[in-house]
Design a protein around this motif. Structure first.
Motif, PDB file in Angstrom:
ATOM      1  N   VAL A   1       0.743  -1.267  -0.101  1.00  0.00           N
ATOM      2  CA  VAL A   1      -0.186  -0.211  -0.009  1.00  0.00           C
ATOM      3  C   VAL A   1       0.785   1.219  -0.037  1.00  0.00           C
ATOM      4  O   VAL A   1       1.952   1.439   0.780  1.00  0.00           O
TER       5      VAL A   1
ATOM      6  N   ALA B   1      -5.892   4.107  -7.236  1.00  0.00           N
ATOM      7  CA  ALA B   1      -5.716   2.852  -7.087  1.00  0.00           C
ATOM      8  C   ALA B   1      -6.635   1.871  -8.095  1.00  0.00           C
ATOM      9  O   ALA B   1      -7.684   2.406  -8.660  1.00  0.00           O
TER      10      ALA B   1
ATOM     11  N   GLN C   1      -2.570  -0.145  -4.547  1.00  0.00           N
ATOM     12  CA  GLN C   1      -3.608   0.238  -3.324  1.00  0.00           C
ATOM     13  C   GLN C   1      -3.040   1.627  -2.856  1.00  0.00           C
ATOM     14  O   GLN C   1      -1.859   1.836  -2.616  1.00  0.00           O
TER      15      GLN C   1
END
Length: 278
Positions: A135, A191, A217
């Protein structure tokens, strides 16, 4: 009515009439592809030619070859749609459109900018990688590296695709056998699943299979203004204790209990008579 004969240079001759003339004052049309100009084989694509000029006929051209002539819808919309179904590799290439007035003299516009239609699947797929695994935080820069196979040596370009997006995100030249796509100041909307392709920059414009998807992400961050908010200090009410004070009170109570135990033991030992006494 008269019949118009058109050659490869898109100059038309109407029998009994003068040839088309190009009018520099007519705005050139705009050509776009829906859902995208990079499509898989056997799919359908619509090429839309737009102009603000009314009462015109449209002509679609691939390279120097005229494909189709179509009357604009109701002559008031200023748009024509050319449908290409069951796409094949031979459909790939540069497309343009232009329009001409129906009334005499039949003046034509300048051609639109070139739209390059690509059909994927002719070359082995590239690889897509990102050094930032997992992420990433909103506001950061994400770099996606697309790399072609080692056995491809022709002049190519790379295109970055995103699942659900109509148009490619970026188109770039390679640096050697690869290219880096930089997504700067990413937001949560960036994303998604990304892939890339490479394609010939000349005829017949063959295109690779898409790479495997790479998921990005993006974790949202607090707005900048939130970091600047200050809150007034709180004054503890009488009788309030902080966690630190409660811990200190607990330790003091334990120490008092231990010391009391020692005192009781010492007092009891003094009360016992010495061993061996009568």
């Amino acid at each position: 009515g008269c019949s118009c004969l058109m050659d490869d240079s898109l100059t038309g001759l109407c029998v009994g009439q003068s040839s088309w003339m190009t009018d520099e004052t007519l705005p050139k049309p705009f050509l776009n592809a829906w859902p995208s100009w990079i499509m898989p084989p056997k799919s359908n694509v619509t090429l839309q030619c737009h102009t603000s000029t009314k009462n015109v006929n449209f002509v679609l051209r691939k390279g120097r070859s005229i494909l189709e002539s179509l009357q604009s819808l109701a002559s008031t919309e200023g748009v024509a749609e050319f449908h290409l179904n069951d796409l094949k590799t031979r459909n790939a290439g540069p497309y343009t459109c232009k329009y001409y007035r129906r009334e005499l003299p039949q003046i034509s516009s300048q051609p639109s900018d070139i739209l390059l239609l690509l059909v994927t699947g002719e070359f082995p797929k590239p690889s897509l990688q990102a050094p930032q695994r997992g992420v990433v935080t909103a506001g950061e820069t994400v770099t996606l590296q697309c790399q072609r196979p080692d056995n491809i040596f022709m002049p190519i370009k790379f295109a970055l695709l995103k699942a659900g997006a109509a148009e490619p995100i970026r188109v770039q030249d390679p640096a050697g056998k690869e290219t880096d796509f930089s997504l700067r100041s990413v937001t949560v909307s960036d994303a998604g699943n990304y892939s890339c392709v490479y394609f010939q920059i000349g005829a017949p414009f063959l295109t690779s299979q898409p790479s495997n998807f790479l998921e990005i992400q993006v974790r949202g961050s607090f707005p900048e203004w939130l970091h600047q908010v200050t809150f007034p200090p709180t004054v503890p009410r009488r009788g309030d204790y902080t966690t630190g004070n409660l811990i200190r009170l607990g330790l003091a109570a334990i120490i008092v209990v231990i010391m009391g135990a020692f005192l009781v033991e010492a007092w009891c030992s003094q009360k016992e008579p010495p061993r061996g006494s009568v």
